[in-house]
Scaffold this active site. Sequence first.
Site, PDB file in Angstrom:
ATOM      1  N   LYS A  13      11.453  -0.500  -8.878  1.00  0.00           N
ATOM      2  CA  LYS A  13      10.913   1.076  -8.974  1.00  0.00           C
ATOM      3  C   LYS A  13      12.018   2.047  -8.320  1.00  0.00           C
ATOM      4  O   LYS A  13      12.349   3.121  -8.856  1.00  0.00           O
ATOM      5  CB  LYS A  13       9.814   0.902  -7.758  1.00  0.00           C
ATOM      6  CG  LYS A  13       8.606   0.011  -8.458  1.00  0.00           C
ATOM      7  CD  LYS A  13       7.307   0.426  -7.610  1.00  0.00           C
ATOM      8  CE  LYS A  13       7.380  -0.061  -5.965  1.00  0.00           C
ATOM      9  NZ  LYS A  13       7.790  -1.180  -5.552  1.00  0.00           N
ATOM     10  N   ARG A  88      -0.686   2.513  -2.787  1.00  0.00           N
ATOM     11  CA  ARG A  88      -0.413   1.161  -2.705  1.00  0.00           C
ATOM     12  C   ARG A  88      -1.655   0.508  -2.627  1.00  0.00           C
ATOM     13  O   ARG A  88      -1.755  -0.773  -2.385  1.00  0.00           O
ATOM     14  CB  ARG A  88       0.360   0.930  -1.534  1.00  0.00           C
ATOM     15  CG  ARG A  88       1.827   0.674  -1.204  1.00  0.00           C
ATOM     16  CD  ARG A  88       2.384  -0.312  -1.743  1.00  0.00           C
ATOM     17  NE  ARG A  88       3.599  -0.660  -1.159  1.00  0.00           N
ATOM     18  CZ  ARG A  88       5.003  -0.230  -0.922  1.00  0.00           C
ATOM     19  NH1 ARG A  88       5.157   0.864  -1.406  1.00  0.00           N
ATOM     20  NH2 ARG A  88       5.767  -0.815  -0.250  1.00  0.00           N
ATOM     21  N   ARG A 123      19.996  -7.201  -1.722  1.00  0.00           N
ATOM     22  CA  ARG A 123      19.832  -5.854  -1.708  1.00  0.00           C
ATOM     23  C   ARG A 123      20.455  -5.262  -0.843  1.00  0.00           C
ATOM     24  O   ARG A 123      20.495  -5.849   0.282  1.00  0.00           O
ATOM     25  CB  ARG A 123      18.164  -5.314  -1.943  1.00  0.00           C
ATOM     26  CG  ARG A 123      18.102  -4.004  -1.775  1.00  0.00           C
ATOM     27  CD  ARG A 123      16.833  -3.487  -2.321  1.00  0.00           C
ATOM     28  NE  ARG A 123      15.632  -3.578  -1.353  1.00  0.00           N
ATOM     29  CZ  ARG A 123      14.565  -3.133  -1.628  1.00  0.00           C
ATOM     30  NH1 ARG A 123      14.198  -2.429  -2.808  1.00  0.00           N
ATOM     31  NH2 ARG A 123      13.531  -3.356  -0.934  1.00  0.00           N
ATOM     32  N   ARG A 156      17.941  -4.100   4.599  1.00  0.00           N
ATOM     33  CA  ARG A 156      16.941  -3.576   5.373  1.00  0.00           C
ATOM     34  C   ARG A 156      16.154  -4.822   5.920  1.00  0.00           C
ATOM     35  O   ARG A 156      16.061  -5.958   5.437  1.00  0.00           O
ATOM     36  CB  ARG A 156      15.878  -3.101   4.157  1.00  0.00           C
ATOM     37  CG  ARG A 156      15.868  -1.614   4.090  1.00  0.00           C
ATOM     38  CD  ARG A 156      15.207  -1.104   2.758  1.00  0.00           C
ATOM     39  NE  ARG A 156      13.525  -1.656   2.946  1.00  0.00           N
ATOM     40  CZ  ARG A 156      12.781  -1.524   1.778  1.00  0.00           C
ATOM     41  NH1 ARG A 156      13.295  -0.719   0.881  1.00  0.00           N
ATOM     42  NH2 ARG A 156      11.420  -1.687   1.580  1.00  0.00           N
ATOM     43  N   ARG A 167       5.539  -9.483   2.017  1.00  0.00           N
ATOM     44  CA  ARG A 167       5.367  -8.278   1.241  1.00  0.00           C
ATOM     45  C   ARG A 167       4.630  -8.293  -0.233  1.00  0.00           C
ATOM     46  O   ARG A 167       3.891  -7.588  -0.641  1.00  0.00           O
ATOM     47  CB  ARG A 167       6.551  -7.329   1.326  1.00  0.00           C
ATOM     48  CG  ARG A 167       7.057  -6.696   2.717  1.00  0.00           C
ATOM     49  CD  ARG A 167       8.359  -6.299   2.642  1.00  0.00           C
ATOM     50  NE  ARG A 167       8.726  -5.334   1.588  1.00  0.00           N
ATOM     51  CZ  ARG A 167       9.805  -4.866   1.104  1.00  0.00           C
ATOM     52  NH1 ARG A 167      10.920  -5.620   1.558  1.00  0.00           N
ATOM     53  NH2 ARG A 167       9.840  -3.999   0.671  1.00  0.00           N
TER      54      ARG A 167
HETATM   55  P1  AMP Z   1       8.844   0.451   0.177  1.00  0.00           P
HETATM   56  O1  AMP Z   1      10.325   1.061   0.499  1.00  0.00           O
HETATM   57  O2  AMP Z   1       8.188   1.011  -0.998  1.00  0.00           O
HETATM   58  O3  AMP Z   1       9.298  -1.258  -0.026  1.00  0.00           O
HETATM   59  O4  AMP Z   1       8.296   0.495   1.521  1.00  0.00           O
HETATM   60  C1  AMP Z   1       8.507  -0.180   2.632  1.00  0.00           C
HETATM   61  C2  AMP Z   1       7.366  -0.436   3.466  1.00  0.00           C
HETATM   62  O5  AMP Z   1       6.706   0.737   4.109  1.00  0.00           O
HETATM   63  C3  AMP Z   1       6.219  -1.179   3.020  1.00  0.00           C
HETATM   64  O6  AMP Z   1       6.202  -2.509   3.092  1.00  0.00           O
HETATM   65  C4  AMP Z   1       4.942  -0.465   3.954  1.00  0.00           C
HETATM   66  O7  AMP Z   1       5.095  -1.409   5.158  1.00  0.00           O
HETATM   67  C5  AMP Z   1       5.566   0.790   4.135  1.00  0.00           C
HETATM   68  N1  AMP Z   1       4.742   1.782   3.039  1.00  0.00           N
HETATM   69  C6  AMP Z   1       5.485   2.313   2.223  1.00  0.00           C
HETATM   70  N2  AMP Z   1       4.620   2.920   1.406  1.00  0.00           N
HETATM   71  C7  AMP Z   1       3.293   2.779   1.531  1.00  0.00           C
HETATM   72  C8  AMP Z   1       2.168   3.026   1.070  1.00  0.00           C
HETATM   73  N3  AMP Z   1       1.892   3.611   0.193  1.00  0.00           N
HETATM   74  N4  AMP Z   1       1.178   2.622   1.982  1.00  0.00           N
HETATM   75  C9  AMP Z   1       1.150   1.877   3.016  1.00  0.00           C
HETATM   76  N5  AMP Z   1       2.201   1.322   3.671  1.00  0.00           N
HETATM   77  C10 AMP Z   1       3.578   1.900   2.691  1.00  0.00           C
END
Ligand code: AMP
Length: 210
Positions: A13, A88, A123, A156, A167
Amino acid sequence: MKLILLGAPGAGKGTQAEILSNLLSIPTISTGNILRAAMKNGTPVGLQAKAYVESGRLVPDDVIIGIVQERLSEPDCAGGYILDGVPRTIPQAEAMEKLGIDVDTALSIEVEDEVIVKRMSGRRTCKNCSATFHVVNNPPKKEGRCDRCGGELSIRKDDAPETVRARLETYHRETEPLMAFYEARGKLVKVNNRPTIEETTAAIRAALHI
Ligand code: AMP
Protein backbone atom coordinates in the site's frame (compact mmCIF):
# COMPACT_ATOMS: atom_id res chain seq x y z
CA MET A 1 -9.62 11.37 -6.71
CA LYS A 2 -10.35 10.28 -3.15
CA LEU A 3 -8.88 6.87 -2.73
CA ILE A 4 -8.59 4.38 0.12
CA LEU A 5 -5.95 1.69 -0.11
CA LEU A 6 -6.96 -1.57 1.55
CA GLY A 7 -4.80 -4.64 1.96
CA ALA A 8 -2.80 -6.53 4.54
CA PRO A 9 0.28 -4.98 6.15
CA GLY A 10 3.07 -5.44 3.62
CA ALA A 11 0.70 -5.70 0.65
CA GLY A 12 2.47 -2.74 -0.94
CA LYS A 13 0.00 0.00 0.00
CA GLY A 14 2.71 2.48 1.01
CA THR A 15 4.79 1.86 -2.10
CA GLN A 16 1.83 2.14 -4.46
CA ALA A 17 0.44 5.13 -2.55
CA GLU A 18 3.68 7.03 -3.15
CA ILE A 19 3.62 6.20 -6.88
CA LEU A 20 -0.06 7.16 -7.26
CA SER A 21 0.47 10.30 -5.20
CA ASN A 22 3.14 11.51 -7.65
CA LEU A 23 1.07 10.48 -10.63
CA LEU A 24 -2.12 12.20 -9.50
CA SER A 25 -0.46 15.09 -7.61
CA ILE A 26 -2.46 14.44 -4.47
CA PRO A 27 -1.11 13.74 -0.96
CA THR A 28 -0.99 10.39 0.77
CA ILE A 29 -2.18 10.25 4.33
CA SER A 30 -0.62 7.31 6.12
CA THR A 31 -1.80 6.96 9.71
CA GLY A 32 1.10 4.56 10.33
CA ASN A 33 3.63 7.22 9.27
CA ILE A 34 1.87 9.90 11.29
CA LEU A 35 1.87 7.65 14.38
CA ARG A 36 5.56 6.74 13.96
CA ALA A 37 6.47 10.44 13.66
CA ALA A 38 4.40 11.20 16.78
CA MET A 39 6.15 8.37 18.65
CA LYS A 40 9.58 9.61 17.57
CA ASN A 41 8.73 13.13 18.72
CA GLY A 42 7.22 11.91 22.01
CA THR A 43 3.93 13.80 21.49
CA PRO A 44 0.88 12.86 23.62
CA VAL A 45 -0.59 10.91 20.65
CA GLY A 46 2.76 9.17 20.18
CA LEU A 47 2.96 8.15 23.83
CA GLN A 48 -0.61 6.85 23.70
CA ALA A 49 0.04 4.86 20.50
CA LYS A 50 3.44 3.32 21.27
CA ALA A 51 2.39 0.13 23.06
CA TYR A 52 -0.27 -0.66 20.45
CA VAL A 53 1.96 -0.07 17.43
CA GLU A 54 4.93 -1.99 18.80
CA SER A 55 2.84 -5.07 19.60
CA GLY A 56 0.98 -5.03 16.27
CA ARG A 57 -2.39 -4.08 17.77
CA LEU A 58 -4.66 -1.33 16.49
CA VAL A 59 -4.56 2.11 18.04
CA PRO A 60 -8.00 3.13 19.43
CA ASP A 61 -10.43 4.42 16.80
CA ASP A 62 -10.96 7.84 18.41
CA VAL A 63 -7.22 8.61 18.27
CA ILE A 64 -7.11 7.64 14.59
CA ILE A 65 -10.19 9.60 13.63
CA GLY A 66 -8.74 12.70 15.33
CA ILE A 67 -5.53 12.34 13.31
CA VAL A 68 -7.36 11.86 10.01
CA GLN A 69 -9.76 14.72 10.57
CA GLU A 70 -6.93 17.10 11.41
CA ARG A 71 -4.78 16.05 8.44
CA LEU A 72 -7.63 16.17 5.90
CA SER A 73 -8.51 19.71 6.93
CA GLU A 74 -5.15 20.93 5.58
CA PRO A 75 -5.33 22.78 2.23
CA ASP A 76 -3.29 20.25 0.23
CA CYS A 77 -6.12 17.70 0.66
CA ALA A 78 -8.74 19.89 -1.03
CA GLY A 79 -8.14 18.37 -4.49
CA GLY A 80 -8.15 14.74 -3.37
CA TYR A 81 -6.13 12.32 -1.27
CA ILE A 82 -4.96 8.77 -0.87
CA LEU A 83 -5.64 7.14 2.49
CA ASP A 84 -3.04 4.50 3.29
CA GLY A 85 -3.86 2.31 6.27
CA VAL A 86 -7.06 4.01 7.28
CA PRO A 87 -9.87 3.12 7.84
CA ARG A 88 -8.74 -0.11 9.47
CA THR A 89 -12.01 -1.05 11.22
CA ILE A 90 -15.73 -0.77 10.47
CA PRO A 91 -16.22 1.81 13.28
CA GLN A 92 -13.46 3.97 11.69
CA ALA A 93 -15.18 3.75 8.27
CA GLU A 94 -18.54 4.61 9.84
CA ALA A 95 -17.07 7.54 11.76
CA MET A 96 -15.45 8.86 8.58
CA GLU A 97 -18.75 8.61 6.71
CA LYS A 98 -20.50 10.51 9.51
CA LEU A 99 -17.86 13.24 9.32
CA GLY A 100 -18.51 13.56 5.58
CA ILE A 101 -15.08 12.27 4.60
CA ASP A 102 -15.67 11.29 0.99
CA VAL A 103 -14.30 8.28 -0.83
CA ASP A 104 -14.59 7.53 -4.55
CA THR A 105 -12.89 4.15 -4.54
CA ALA A 106 -11.56 1.61 -2.05
CA LEU A 107 -8.75 -0.23 -3.79
CA SER A 108 -7.76 -3.56 -2.29
CA ILE A 109 -4.31 -5.00 -3.06
CA GLU A 110 -4.66 -8.76 -2.59
CA VAL A 111 -1.66 -10.76 -1.37
CA GLU A 112 -1.40 -14.13 0.37
CA ASP A 113 -0.21 -14.21 3.99
CA GLU A 114 2.84 -16.39 3.27
CA VAL A 115 4.09 -13.92 0.66
CA ILE A 116 3.65 -11.10 3.19
CA VAL A 117 5.63 -12.73 6.00
CA LYS A 118 8.53 -13.39 3.61
CA ARG A 119 8.37 -9.92 2.15
CA MET A 120 8.30 -8.06 5.49
CA SER A 121 11.61 -9.53 6.62
CA GLY A 122 13.31 -7.63 3.78
CA ARG A 123 11.57 -4.31 4.29
CA ARG A 124 13.68 -1.31 5.30
CA THR A 125 12.22 2.02 6.34
CA CYS A 126 13.89 5.44 6.41
CA LYS A 127 14.15 6.71 9.99
CA ASN A 128 13.90 10.26 8.72
CA CYS A 129 11.24 10.42 5.95
CA SER A 130 9.50 6.98 6.24
CA ALA A 131 10.21 5.99 2.62
CA THR A 132 10.29 2.20 2.30
CA PHE A 133 12.68 -0.08 0.43
CA HIS A 134 13.19 -3.81 0.11
CA VAL A 135 16.54 -5.55 0.13
CA VAL A 136 15.57 -7.63 -2.92
CA ASN A 137 12.48 -6.12 -4.60
CA ASN A 138 13.30 -2.43 -4.22
CA PRO A 139 16.86 -1.93 -2.98
CA PRO A 140 18.17 1.56 -2.19
CA LYS A 141 20.93 2.86 -4.49
CA LYS A 142 23.32 3.00 -1.53
CA GLU A 143 23.00 0.23 1.06
CA GLY A 144 21.41 1.39 4.31
CA ARG A 145 20.66 4.91 3.01
CA CYS A 146 17.42 6.43 1.79
CA ASP A 147 17.38 7.42 -1.92
CA ARG A 148 15.02 10.27 -1.18
CA CYS A 149 16.65 12.08 1.76
CA GLY A 150 19.86 10.17 2.58
CA GLY A 151 18.45 9.16 6.00
CA GLU A 152 19.41 5.95 7.75
CA LEU A 153 17.35 2.86 6.83
CA SER A 154 16.20 0.60 9.63
CA ILE A 155 13.96 -2.39 10.28
CA ARG A 156 10.65 -1.36 11.81
CA LYS A 157 10.20 -2.99 15.21
CA ASP A 158 6.76 -4.21 14.20
CA ASP A 159 8.17 -5.93 11.08
CA ALA A 160 9.62 -8.73 13.22
CA PRO A 161 8.04 -12.06 12.07
CA GLU A 162 6.03 -12.67 15.31
CA THR A 163 4.62 -9.16 15.16
CA VAL A 164 3.86 -9.49 11.45
CA ARG A 165 1.78 -12.60 12.25
CA ALA A 166 -0.09 -10.67 14.96
CA ARG A 167 -0.70 -7.82 12.50
CA LEU A 168 -2.02 -10.25 9.88
CA GLU A 169 -4.43 -11.74 12.41
CA THR A 170 -5.60 -8.24 13.32
CA TYR A 171 -5.99 -7.50 9.62
CA HIS A 172 -8.18 -10.55 8.94
CA ARG A 173 -10.33 -9.96 12.01
CA GLU A 174 -10.72 -6.16 12.01
CA THR A 175 -9.91 -4.81 8.55
CA GLU A 176 -11.07 -7.44 6.05
CA PRO A 177 -14.75 -6.76 6.85
CA LEU A 178 -14.22 -3.36 5.20
CA MET A 179 -14.25 -5.09 1.80
CA ALA A 180 -17.91 -5.93 2.21
CA PHE A 181 -18.54 -2.42 3.61
CA TYR A 182 -17.21 -0.73 0.46
CA GLU A 183 -18.56 -3.39 -1.90
CA ALA A 184 -22.06 -2.67 -0.57
CA ARG A 185 -21.47 0.99 -1.53
CA GLY A 186 -20.28 0.05 -5.03
CA LYS A 187 -16.79 1.41 -4.30
CA LEU A 188 -14.61 -1.70 -4.02
CA VAL A 189 -11.98 -2.43 -6.69
CA LYS A 190 -9.69 -5.45 -6.24
CA VAL A 191 -6.24 -5.90 -7.77
CA ASN A 192 -4.04 -8.95 -7.35
CA ASN A 193 -0.46 -8.42 -6.27
CA ARG A 194 1.98 -8.90 -9.20
CA PRO A 195 5.60 -10.07 -9.12
CA THR A 196 7.02 -6.55 -9.42
CA ILE A 197 6.10 -3.09 -8.14
CA GLU A 198 5.78 -1.81 -11.74
CA GLU A 199 3.39 -4.59 -12.77
CA THR A 200 1.24 -3.98 -9.70
CA THR A 201 1.14 -0.25 -10.50
CA ALA A 202 0.10 -1.07 -14.09
CA ALA A 203 -2.70 -3.33 -12.82
CA ILE A 204 -3.90 -0.58 -10.47
CA ARG A 205 -3.84 2.05 -13.21
CA ALA A 206 -5.85 -0.21 -15.50
CA ALA A 207 -8.39 -0.94 -12.74
CA LEU A 208 -8.78 2.75 -11.88
CA HIS A 209 -8.65 3.96 -15.52
CA ILE A 210 -5.81 6.40 -14.77
P1 AMP B 1 1.06 0.72 9.08
O1 AMP B 1 2.27 1.57 8.86
O2 AMP B 1 -0.13 1.19 8.29
O3 AMP B 1 1.34 -0.75 8.91
O4 AMP B 1 0.65 0.92 10.62
C1 AMP B 1 1.52 0.56 11.67
C2 AMP B 1 0.76 0.42 12.96
O5 AMP B 1 0.15 1.69 13.30
C3 AMP B 1 -0.39 -0.57 12.95
O6 AMP B 1 0.03 -1.90 13.20
C4 AMP B 1 -1.27 -0.02 14.08
O7 AMP B 1 -0.73 -0.33 15.35
C5 AMP B 1 -1.13 1.48 13.88
N1 AMP B 1 -2.16 2.02 12.95
C6 AMP B 1 -1.93 2.60 11.73
N2 AMP B 1 -3.09 2.96 11.15
C7 AMP B 1 -4.07 2.60 12.01
C8 AMP B 1 -5.49 2.67 11.98
N3 AMP B 1 -6.16 3.22 10.94
N4 AMP B 1 -6.19 2.20 13.05
C9 AMP B 1 -5.55 1.67 14.10
N5 AMP B 1 -4.22 1.54 14.20
C10 AMP B 1 -3.47 2.00 13.16
